[in-house]
Design an enzyme around this catalytic site. Sequence first.
Site, PDB file in Angstrom:
ATOM      1  N   HIS A 146      -9.274  21.540 -46.067  1.00 46.21           N
ATOM      2  CA  HIS A 146     -10.259  21.798 -45.031  1.00 46.21           C
ATOM      3  C   HIS A 146      -9.641  22.716 -43.980  1.00 46.21           C
ATOM      4  CE1 HIS A 146     -14.068  21.191 -43.208  1.00 46.21           C
ATOM      5  NE2 HIS A 146     -13.677  20.392 -42.228  1.00 46.21           N
ATOM      6  N   ASP A 154     -17.249  15.110 -35.589  1.00 48.70           N
ATOM      7  CA  ASP A 154     -18.252  14.320 -36.302  1.00 48.70           C
ATOM      8  C   ASP A 154     -17.630  13.233 -37.165  1.00 48.70           C
ATOM      9  OD1 ASP A 154     -17.332  16.620 -37.751  1.00 48.70           O
ATOM     10  OD2 ASP A 154     -18.884  16.299 -39.257  1.00 48.70           O
ATOM     11  N   ASP A 194     -14.476  16.011 -45.893  1.00 50.32           N
ATOM     12  CA  ASP A 194     -14.699  17.455 -45.868  1.00 50.32           C
ATOM     13  C   ASP A 194     -13.607  18.197 -46.646  1.00 50.32           C
ATOM     14  OD1 ASP A 194     -16.358  16.300 -44.043  1.00 50.32           O
ATOM     15  OD2 ASP A 194     -16.117  17.855 -42.527  1.00 50.32           O
ATOM     16  N   HIS A 210     -22.546  14.067 -46.263  1.00 50.91           N
ATOM     17  CA  HIS A 210     -22.153  15.124 -45.336  1.00 50.91           C
ATOM     18  C   HIS A 210     -23.086  16.315 -45.478  1.00 50.91           C
ATOM     19  CE1 HIS A 210     -19.501  17.957 -43.117  1.00 50.91           C
ATOM     20  NE2 HIS A 210     -19.134  16.847 -42.490  1.00 50.91           N
ATOM     21  N   HIS A 238      -9.966  13.247 -40.698  1.00 50.98           N
ATOM     22  CA  HIS A 238      -9.498  14.466 -40.041  1.00 50.98           C
ATOM     23  C   HIS A 238     -10.073  14.521 -38.634  1.00 50.98           C
ATOM     24  CE1 HIS A 238     -13.408  15.678 -41.627  1.00 50.98           C
ATOM     25  NE2 HIS A 238     -13.391  16.760 -40.867  1.00 50.98           N
TER      26      HIS A 238
END
Length: 305
Positions: free
Chosen positions: A143, A67, A213, A271, A63
């Site tokens: 997300h 980061d 995520d 993460h 995505h």
Amino acid sequence: MEPFKVHILGCGSALPTLKHFSSSQVVELRNKLFMVDCGEGTQIQLRKTRLRFTKVSCVFISHLHGDHCFGLIGLISTFGMLGRATPLHVYAPKELEPMLHAQMEMFCHGLEFEVVFHAVDTTKNQVIYDDKSLTVETIPLLHRVPCCGFLFREKPGRRHILRDMIDCYEIPVSQIDNIKNGMDWTAPDGRIIPNSRLTADPNPSRSYAYCSDTRYIPSLHKLVEGVNLLYHESTYGKACAERARLYYHSTAEQAAMVARDAHVGQLLLGHFSARYNDEDQILNEAKALFPDTYLACEGKDFSVK
């Protein structure tokens, strides 16, 4: 059995710390390297692993949060300085393509290799990569921006030759590859020796699922059922469950629920929020539900078995 490994380059979350780098991994299978996400610092970490830059054939971006992708243009630039000639395939949400091209026009003049962009539909579970060794399919996630994980499935290998049978029937070396590929053998006297008598079953195929995520998805286990190794983000401990829900992340306990319900072999957590100086709390919360759980850590590699 050939190596199937996951090399951890970074396992921190959005805020950089002195302990963790931003998200990035390299999946190694049958002498091929596939990068999954490419946060800041990826190049430095890649050099520390001593994995060969030139062998990275594909980069999969889950995505478009920094980061997970800020390191990509730097990696492409370095490939250019190293004289890369083979294409680099980038699989990412479609919104990255114009930005990546603009960055390349600004910073990467004269590249001697092609960057091939493949737009990924993060809302679908589908195969996006297929070669002789494996397939890679998308795992839709939940997300704040379009996001998906990636499932690496090893293809079945060839059957194993039983040496004593080869000697018994005096099968020439020139025919061994054919027999590994499933061919029966016709003896000089006309007898047909079935392949099942000459060979043993191949090693079981292995699989690795990377769930970047995401808010906890109760049905996610259906897409990762039975994988050997599951990486699932675990940004927070259960005391921050409401914060995790608000920011579309998961707790370690929720990651363990997915692993348990999917009957996976092992669970890998990553993460981590910068608020945790010690991730043992996160690990213990997951292990309470799914004992075969481990913490990702820069420089470590995990075998898919």
